[in-house]
Design a protein around this motif. Structure first.
Motif, PDB file in Angstrom:
ATOM      1  N   MET A 129      12.939  -4.338 -57.028  1.00  0.00           N
ATOM      2  CA  MET A 129      12.270  -5.727 -56.993  1.00  0.00           C
ATOM      3  C   MET A 129      13.256  -6.701 -56.951  1.00  0.00           C
ATOM      4  O   MET A 129      13.332  -7.888 -56.287  1.00  0.00           O
ATOM      5  CB  MET A 129      11.143  -6.114 -58.129  1.00  0.00           C
ATOM      6  N   VAL A 130      14.334  -6.700 -58.039  1.00  0.00           N
ATOM      7  CA  VAL A 130      15.433  -7.709 -58.095  1.00  0.00           C
ATOM      8  C   VAL A 130      16.295  -7.576 -56.722  1.00  0.00           C
ATOM      9  O   VAL A 130      16.590  -8.757 -56.275  1.00  0.00           O
ATOM     10  CB  VAL A 130      16.393  -7.139 -59.250  1.00  0.00           C
ATOM     11  N   LEU A 131      16.565  -6.539 -56.330  1.00  0.00           N
ATOM     12  CA  LEU A 131      17.329  -6.487 -55.005  1.00  0.00           C
ATOM     13  C   LEU A 131      16.454  -6.879 -53.701  1.00  0.00           C
ATOM     14  O   LEU A 131      16.954  -7.492 -52.836  1.00  0.00           O
ATOM     15  CB  LEU A 131      17.630  -4.958 -54.603  1.00  0.00           C
ATOM     16  N   LEU A 132      15.296  -6.524 -53.639  1.00  0.00           N
ATOM     17  CA  LEU A 132      14.267  -7.143 -52.711  1.00  0.00           C
ATOM     18  C   LEU A 132      14.187  -8.644 -52.600  1.00  0.00           C
ATOM     19  O   LEU A 132      14.513  -9.179 -51.531  1.00  0.00           O
ATOM     20  CB  LEU A 132      12.805  -6.288 -53.051  1.00  0.00           C
ATOM     21  N   MET A 133      14.294  -9.226 -53.761  1.00  0.00           N
ATOM     22  CA  MET A 133      14.205 -10.657 -53.593  1.00  0.00           C
ATOM     23  C   MET A 133      15.576 -11.381 -53.523  1.00  0.00           C
ATOM     24  O   MET A 133      15.804 -12.318 -52.817  1.00  0.00           O
ATOM     25  CB  MET A 133      13.995 -11.123 -55.057  1.00  0.00           C
ATOM     26  N   GLY A 134      16.676 -10.335 -53.796  1.00  0.00           N
ATOM     27  CA  GLY A 134      17.902 -10.818 -53.500  1.00  0.00           C
ATOM     28  C   GLY A 134      18.352 -10.663 -51.812  1.00  0.00           C
ATOM     29  O   GLY A 134      19.101 -11.713 -51.278  1.00  0.00           O
ATOM     30  N   VAL A 135      17.911 -10.023 -51.354  1.00  0.00           N
ATOM     31  CA  VAL A 135      18.483  -9.544 -50.020  1.00  0.00           C
ATOM     32  C   VAL A 135      17.492 -10.347 -48.816  1.00  0.00           C
ATOM     33  O   VAL A 135      17.983 -10.627 -47.728  1.00  0.00           O
ATOM     34  CB  VAL A 135      18.516  -8.211 -49.544  1.00  0.00           C
ATOM     35  N   THR A 136      16.393 -11.017 -49.321  1.00  0.00           N
ATOM     36  CA  THR A 136      15.617 -11.960 -48.365  1.00  0.00           C
ATOM     37  C   THR A 136      15.655 -13.430 -48.889  1.00  0.00           C
ATOM     38  O   THR A 136      15.995 -13.704 -49.924  1.00  0.00           O
ATOM     39  CB  THR A 136      14.020 -11.146 -48.461  1.00  0.00           C
ATOM     40  N   PRO A 173      13.246 -16.778 -48.930  1.00  0.00           N
ATOM     41  CA  PRO A 173      11.920 -17.564 -49.275  1.00  0.00           C
ATOM     42  C   PRO A 173      11.372 -17.660 -47.884  1.00  0.00           C
ATOM     43  O   PRO A 173      12.091 -18.267 -46.977  1.00  0.00           O
ATOM     44  CB  PRO A 173      12.184 -18.545 -50.065  1.00  0.00           C
ATOM     45  N   GLY A 174      10.127 -17.429 -47.843  1.00  0.00           N
ATOM     46  CA  GLY A 174       9.217 -17.719 -46.498  1.00  0.00           C
ATOM     47  C   GLY A 174       9.049 -16.564 -45.907  1.00  0.00           C
ATOM     48  O   GLY A 174       8.732 -15.603 -46.362  1.00  0.00           O
ATOM     49  N   PRO A 175       8.539 -16.550 -44.472  1.00  0.00           N
ATOM     50  CA  PRO A 175       8.203 -15.441 -43.723  1.00  0.00           C
ATOM     51  C   PRO A 175       8.932 -14.152 -43.748  1.00  0.00           C
ATOM     52  O   PRO A 175       8.174 -13.337 -43.912  1.00  0.00           O
ATOM     53  CB  PRO A 175       8.321 -15.991 -42.178  1.00  0.00           C
ATOM     54  N   GLN A 176      10.427 -14.206 -44.181  1.00  0.00           N
ATOM     55  CA  GLN A 176      10.943 -12.998 -44.272  1.00  0.00           C
ATOM     56  C   GLN A 176      10.647 -12.323 -45.409  1.00  0.00           C
ATOM     57  O   GLN A 176      10.518 -10.927 -45.672  1.00  0.00           O
ATOM     58  CB  GLN A 176      12.508 -13.349 -44.221  1.00  0.00           C
ATOM     59  N   ARG A 177      10.625 -13.053 -46.764  1.00  0.00           N
ATOM     60  CA  ARG A 177      10.297 -12.506 -48.027  1.00  0.00           C
ATOM     61  C   ARG A 177       8.943 -12.176 -48.120  1.00  0.00           C
ATOM     62  O   ARG A 177       8.401 -11.063 -48.706  1.00  0.00           O
ATOM     63  CB  ARG A 177      10.629 -13.375 -49.040  1.00  0.00           C
ATOM     64  N   SER A 178       7.863 -12.737 -47.303  1.00  0.00           N
ATOM     65  CA  SER A 178       6.359 -12.417 -47.546  1.00  0.00           C
ATOM     66  C   SER A 178       6.341 -11.185 -46.845  1.00  0.00           C
ATOM     67  O   SER A 178       5.475 -10.229 -47.141  1.00  0.00           O
ATOM     68  CB  SER A 178       5.791 -13.558 -46.776  1.00  0.00           C
TER      69      SER A 178
END
Length: 461
Positions: free
Chosen positions: A120-127, A129-134
């Motif tokens: 989860m840490v890496l998922l938040m780091g490589v995306t 905020p907004g549509p990409q992270r969603s």
């Protein structure tokens, strides 16, 4: 630090595949259990250790591993954890004895615990905020929801075609792909120094292992055996040490503030007992379908897929309803569905015979899955909202750890019930009825002490 635009898609795919591998591993072994038991000579009580060993090390170490990832870096933690997981999977596939396989499963749990918090840490780091992270989070949630179904089906197919050892070997090529993808596509995040509560984590693992060993051994040795009594005594001493460690450590893995009142402890204790019902259901239903009803491994996998479909359906709907209806309104019916679904399966087991239709297994599976999908999000939301702000990270780790530990401990208790009530031939119905007592306890704990979250605009965990 976000990854370059050209690597984001591949990075997200690798992280989702990693999460899927861990989720699948929690269910893929279930369908293979009867074959494993016959080939390696497990007793009915001992067979539960194939599930429990993984759950104990995963659940016990995840309380500490999130902080380890912040010290060495989440990318390094992921690489190290997946490497351990792959090696343990190969060892398990080569196992020639019951103890060897249980040890490999425990080592798998160590690897999963090291890697899982970093996903989860890496998922938040490589995306961004907004549509990409969603979109990335939607893929992550889908992997969590669909993983159980993939595991049950894959476990049935692999066991029936290539043999049970392939439910372990299959992790090797997937894990190597994850390692290569992580090495090439994931950037390292920042590291920070923090004090690791090694003593608290070690004491918690020893306490849980001792308790599980005591309950499991009681089925074979008797409750007054010196081995059983000694294991209970070790568990008590370890819990005392755990409390002492947590009082003194500046960053405890299990902050005692969470248990200062039943209002805050109730949802946490609910998250401890509810997974015991779900794990027990899958374990004993697998034994029922194959060893009593004569289903093939593939038929067993198909019979349990409706459980996952029900879970996915309500799990997708629940986040939309929570802000409008609140945690109690969603969580109490969800927990009730768990209780009724397991009790329904207990009635099926009590009357099971050669002419029992697969439909009688499908219907309670659907109800149970729907209940599970409506349970974990509300309970998690209450836990996270009631946690003090300085302990949010610890609450997230404790929430996930309790799910694993509760499943392992509950299964140990239930195998003792099975042995005491007549074994597979006569005791499955009673044991499944006892399994329903765990989500019933969770219903009471959550329903009475869970505080209603008043802020409708606050995002839910």
């Amino acid at each position: 630090m976000a990854a370059r635009r050209g690597t984001v898609v591949m990075a997200v795919v690798i992280l989702v595949l990693t999460q899927l591998m861990f989720v699948v591993d929690t269910s893929i072994v279930n369908v293979a259990l009867p074959d494993i038991g016959r080939e390696l000579g497990f007793s009915s009580a001992g067979l539960s250790w194939v599930i429990t060993a993984y759950a104990l090390t995963f659940g016990g170490l995840i309380l500490l591993s999130g902080k380890v990832g912040s010290v060495i870096g989440p990318r390094r933690a992921l690489l190290l954890g997946v490497t351990v997981f792959v090696i343990a999977s190969v060892i398990g596939g080569l196992a020639g004895s019951a103890g060897f396989l249980v040890g490999a499963r425990a080592l798998q749990g160590v690897g999963a615990a090291l890697a899982a918090p970093s996903v989860m840490v890496l998922l938040m780091g490589v995306t961004t905020p907004g549509p990409q992270r969603s979109r990335a989070m939607a893929m992550f949630v889908l992997a969590v929801g669909a993983g159980a179904a993939v595991g049950l089906l894959a476990g049935g197919v692999l066991t029936q075609t290539l043999g049970w050892r392939w439910v372990m070997f299959v992790n090797a090529p997937i894990g190597v792909l994850v390692l290569l993808g992580t090495w090439r596509n994931l950037p390292e995040m920042g590291r920070r120094r923090t004090a690791l509560d090694v003593g608290g984590a070690a004491a918690s693992i020893v306490a849980m292992v001792a308790l599980v060993f005591a309950f499991t051994s009681a089925a074979d040795r008797g409750w007054t055996s010196s081995v059983v009594l000694g294991a209970f005594a070790l568990a008590v001493v370890s819990l005392v040490v755990l409390v002492a460690c947590e009082r003194r450590h500046p960053h405890p893995v299990m902050p005692l503030a969470f248990f200062s009142s039943m209002r805050s402890a109730g949802p946490l204790l609910s998250m401890l007992v509810v997974p015991a019902g779900q794990v027990g259901f899958l374990f004993f239903t697998t034994l029922l379908t194959q060893q009593v009803l004569g289903f093939t491994p593939i038929q067993t996998g198909l019979a349990l897929v409706p459980f996952t479909l029900g879970l996915i359906a309500t799990n997708q709907l629940t986040p939309r309803l929570l802000p409008r209806l609140g945690e109690r309104v969603i969580g109490i019916p969800g927990l009730s569905g768990l209780v009724l679904g397991i009790a329904w399966m207990a009635l099926v087991a009590a009357d099971a015979g050669p002419d029992t239709s697969i439909v009688t297994v499908l219907l309670p599976s659907i109800l149970l899955g729907a209940g599970a999908g409506a349970t974990f999000a509300p309970v998690t939301a209450v836990i996270m909202h009631q946690a003090p702000s300085e302990h949010i990270g610890a609450a997230a780790g404790l929430n996930q750890g309790l799910q694993q530990l509760g499943g392992g401990m509950g299964l140990a208790v239930l195998t003792s019930v099975l042995a005491a009530t007549g074994g597979l031939e006569h005791g499955l119905g009673t044991t499944l009825l006892a399994t329903a007592a765990f989500p019933l306890a969770g219903l009471i704990l959550f329903g009475i002490w869970a505080r209603r979250i008043p802020a409708p605009d606050t995002p839910h965990a």
